[in-house]
Design an enzyme around this catalytic site. Structure first.
Site, PDB file in Angstrom:
ATOM      1  N   HIS A   1      -3.662  -9.033  52.647  1.00  0.00           N
ATOM      2  CA  HIS A   1      -4.016  -9.063  51.226  1.00  0.00           C
ATOM      3  C   HIS A   1      -5.201  -9.987  50.949  1.00  0.00           C
ATOM      4  CE1 HIS A   1      -2.997  -8.401  47.017  1.00  0.00           C
ATOM      5  NE2 HIS A   1      -2.973  -9.691  46.809  1.00  0.00           N
TER       6      HIS A   1
ATOM      7  N   ASP B   1      -2.465  -4.851  54.239  1.00  0.00           N
ATOM      8  CA  ASP B   1      -1.770  -5.199  52.998  1.00  0.00           C
ATOM      9  C   ASP B   1      -0.768  -4.109  52.632  1.00  0.00           C
ATOM     10  OD1 ASP B   1      -1.109  -6.565  50.693  1.00  0.00           O
ATOM     11  OD2 ASP B   1      -2.844  -5.881  49.545  1.00  0.00           O
TER      12      ASP B   1
ATOM     13  N   SER C   1      -6.804  -9.045  44.121  1.00  0.00           N
ATOM     14  CA  SER C   1      -5.444  -8.783  43.662  1.00  0.00           C
ATOM     15  C   SER C   1      -5.411  -8.476  42.160  1.00  0.00           C
ATOM     16  CB  SER C   1      -4.584  -9.998  44.023  1.00  0.00           C
ATOM     17  OG  SER C   1      -3.234  -9.672  43.985  1.00  0.00           O
TER      18      SER C   1
END
Ligand SMILES: *[C@@H]1O[C@H](CO)[C@@H](O)[C@H](O)[C@H]1NC(C)=O
Ligand SMILES: *[C@@H]1O[C@H](CO)[C@@H](O)[C@H](O)[C@H]1NC(C)=O
Ligand SMILES: *[C@@H]1O[C@H](CO)[C@@H](O)[C@H](O)[C@H]1NC(C)=O
Ligand SMILES: *[C@@H]1O[C@H](CO)[C@@H](O)[C@H](O)[C@H]1NC(C)=O
Length: 484
Positions: free
Chosen positions: A460, A403, A215
Site C-alpha cells: 500500500h 496491496d 490512499s
C-alpha cells in the site's frame, strides 16, 4: 420517507461505531485507509515552546517575507542540517481552523524545482508519516535518531507536507463546524493554505505545482486540484495564481462504486475459495446498491464488513483469510515498525523546533473526528472531478502490486469507467515494461493525460517499499511531464 430511513440508519451506525471503538483490541483497526497504528499520547516534560501562526505575519507591513521565513525556519542539530520551515496557516478565522505545514526546499536547484505537496490518507492520518516513512529527506532510526533518506523526493522537488484536513496530525480547529464534511471542504482549506505558502516562499521561477498523496488522499488530491482549477478559471478570480501542473496518486480511493471488487481479486490470489467468492459477490452487490441509492452510511457499513472489520461483526476478509492486515498480501499481520515516530513527533524538542507548541497530535485517534465528519464522504466518488482534470493535467495513478485494500485491478476497474478524451484509447493502450537501472520496476500504460503504473513488489505504501523506483517515477513525471 427515504430520507427518514437514512437518518435512522445514521444514528444506529453512529451508536455501533461508538461501541466498536471500545471493543477494539488491535489499535490500527480503528482506521480506514491507515496502514499504521495510531500513535499514543506522549509528553516527555520538555517545554514545547509556542505555536507559530504564519497568517497574521504575512499581512504585517513591518515584516518582510524573508523575516517571516526566518521566523518559520526549523532549527535544531537533530535535523542534520536539512533546511526546513514549519508552522500554522489559518484557513478559516471564524472557526480558528489551522493547517500545519512542514516544507523542505529542494536540495538541488530550489529556485526552479517543481513544488510538490504530499498528502496522507486516513482519513485523519498525519502527512508526517509520509515524511518520515516514505519520501521525506529524514527518517527515524530505531535508536530514536534521525537519518537522511537516500531517495527523498526533496532531492529535486520543493516538498511540502500538510496535515489535512483540520483535525489530522498537528492541524486543528476550535469548532465542530470547522471539520471537513466533504471534499469541497478539504479542497477549499488546502487551497487557502497553498495560497499563503505561495505568498511566503519564492517559487515564482519554479517549474510548477504538483499534488501527490496516497490512499484516502485519492480523494484529497483531486479535491485540491479541482478547487484550484475551478477558482482560477472563474471570471472574478482575484487570488494568486497557482501554476498547477499535475497529480500523482498512490493506491488511492477515488471511486468506491467501481473499486469494491475484492472477491475476484482474492479468489485469483488463492486467498478465498468459491464459497468465499460468493459471499464477497453478495456483499459487493449490496454495497454498490447503497452507493447508487446515495445511502453512504449503509455503503460504509458494507465496506466495513467486506474488508475493514472495524464494526463488531468484523470482516469477511478476516474471517475467511485469517489476515488482519490488508496492505500487503504477503503479510498477514502488522509488524509494528513505526511505533517510535509518535514519541519523536510529540517530544518537547520536536514540538519547539516545528512550532506546534502544545497542540495535541491527532492521528487516527479513538475518537477520530476527521473520519466521523467525513462519514458521508467515504463511499462517494471524485471520478467526475478526475474526468474534468484529465482534460487539462497529467494524472499518474500508481499502484503497489501487493496491496489488498486499494488493489491494482480495482483501480483499473474505475479508471476504465472514466470518461475523458483518451478513454477509448486507454482501454486498448499497450502496456510497457518499466525498468530503473536495469531493474524490473513495473509496468506503465498511458493514454493522453492518464498514466497508469503498476509498481512491482510494493504494498500500500509504495515509497516505503520501493523508494528508488517511485522517486524515479515522480522525478520523470514532474520534470518531463510523462511517465518514463
Ligand atoms: C508586526 O510585527 C512587529 C514586529 O514583530 C510587531 O511588533 C507588531 O506587533 C506586529 N503588528 C501586528 C499588527 O501584529
Ligand atoms: C527569478 O528569475 C528572475 C529572472 O531570471 C530573477 O531576476 C529572479 O531573481 C528569480 N527569482 C528567484 C526567487 O530565484
Ligand atoms: C465473522 O465471523 C464471526 C464468527 O463466526 C461472525 O459472528 C461474524 O458475523 C462474521 N462477520 C462477517 C462480516 O461475516
Ligand atoms: C497549552 O498551553 C496553554 C498555555 O500555557 C494552556 O492554557 C493549555 O491548557 C495547554 N494545552 C494543552 C493541551 O496542554
Amino acid at each position: 420517507m427515504k430520507y427518514f430511513n437514512c437518518e435512522i440508519f445514521a444514528i444506529i451506525a453512529a451508536v455501533t461505531f461508538a461501541f466498536a471503538y471500545d471493543e477494539k483490541e488491535s489499535p490500527y483497526r480503528s482506521s480506514f485507509m491507515h496502514p499504521y497504528p495510531p500513535f499514543s499520547y506522549y509528553d516527555d516534560g520538555t517545554d514545547p515552546g509556542e505555536a507559530l501562526f504564519i497568517t497574521p505575519l504575512l499581512s504585517n507591513d513591518s515584516l518582510t517575507k524573508a523575516d517571516v521565513r526566518n521566523i518559520a525556519l526549523v532549527k535544531g542539530k537533530q535535523f542534520l542540517n536539512v533546511k526546513s520551515f514549519a508552522g500554522y496557516l489559518t484557513v478559516n478565522e471564524a472557526y480558528n481552523s489551522n493547517l500545519f505545514f512542514w516544507y523542505f526546499p529542494a536540495q538541488e536547484s530550489p529556485e526552479t524545482a517543481p513544488v510538490v505537496l504530499w498528502l496522507q490518507g486516513g482519513p485523519g492520518a498525519s502527512s508526517l508519516i509520509g515524511l518520515f516513512l516514505e519520501n521525506g529527506p529524514l527518517k527515524l532510526h530505531s535508536d530514536g535518531k534521525l537519518k537522511k533518506r537516500k531517495y527523498s523526493w526533496s532531492k529535486t522537488h520543493n516538498l511540502i507536507f500538510i496535515d489535512s484536513p483540520v483535525g489530522s496530525g498537528f492541524s486543528f480547529t476550535d469548532k465542530a463546524a470547522g471539520f471537513a464534511r466533504n471534499e469541497q471542504d478539504v479542497g477549499r482549506d488546502l487551497h487557502e493554505a497553498m495560497l499563503q505558502l505561495y505568498e511566503l516562499f519564492d517559487w515564482q521561477n519554479s517549474s510548477g505545482f504538483w499534488i501527490t498523496g496516497e490512499s484516502y488522499a485519492g480523494k484529497y488530491v483531486p479535491a485540491l486540484a479541482y478547487r484550484i482549477h475551478k477558482a482560477q478559471q472563474s471570471y472574478d478570480f482575484q487570488g494568486k495564481h497557482i501554476p498547477l501542473k499535475g497529480m500523482a496518486i498512490g493506491n488511492g480511493l477515488c471511486d468506491p462504486l467501481h473499486q469494491l471488487k475484492y472477491g475476484d481479486y482474492l479468489y485469483q490470489l488463492g486467498l478465498i475459495d468459491d464459497n468465499g467468492l460468493a459471499a464477497f459477490h453478495v456483499a459487493e452487490a449490496a454495497g454498490e446498491e447503497c452507493i447508487r441509492k446515495k445511502d453512504m452510511v449503509g455503503a460504509f457499513e458494507i465496506f466495513d464488513s467486506l474488508i475493514l472489520g472495524d464494526l463488531p461483526k468484523g470482516s469477511i476478509f478476516k474471517n475467511l483469510t485469517g489476515f488482519d492486515w490488508f496492505y500487503n498480501y504477503l503479510q498477514a499481520h502488522d509488524d509494528n515498525c513505526f511505533i517510535n515516530l509518535g514519541n519523536f513527533l510529540q517530544s518537547g524538542a520536536t514540538r519547539q523546533a516545528i512550532h506546534v507548541g502544545n497542540h495535541t497530535f491527532h492521528d487516527m485517534d479513538k475518537e477520530n473526528k476527521v473520519k466521523n465528519s467525513l462519514m458521508e464522504d467515504y463511499m462517494d466518488s471524485v471520478a467526475p472531478w478526475l474526468e474534468e482534470l484529465l482534460k487539462h493535467y497529467p494524472i499518474c495513478m500508481y499502484s503497489g502490486q501487493l496491496d489488498v485494500i486499494i488493489a491494482y485491478p480495482m483501480t483499473r476497474n474505475f479508471l476504465k469507467m472514466l470518461k475523458f478524451p483518451d478513454a477509448d484509447y486507454y482501454k486498448i493502450a499497450p502496456r510497457k515494461i518499466w525498468r530503473v537501472d536495469g531493474e524490473l520496476a513495473g509496468y506503465v500504460k498511458q493514454a493522453g493525460n492518464l498514466i497508469d503504473v503498476l509498481v512491482r513488489n510494493a504494498g500500500h505504501m509504495v515509497p516505503y517499499d520501493q523508494p528508488k523506483w517511485i522517486y524515479e517515477l515522480i522525478y520523470h513525471l514532474t520534470h518531463q511531464k510523462h511517465a518514463l
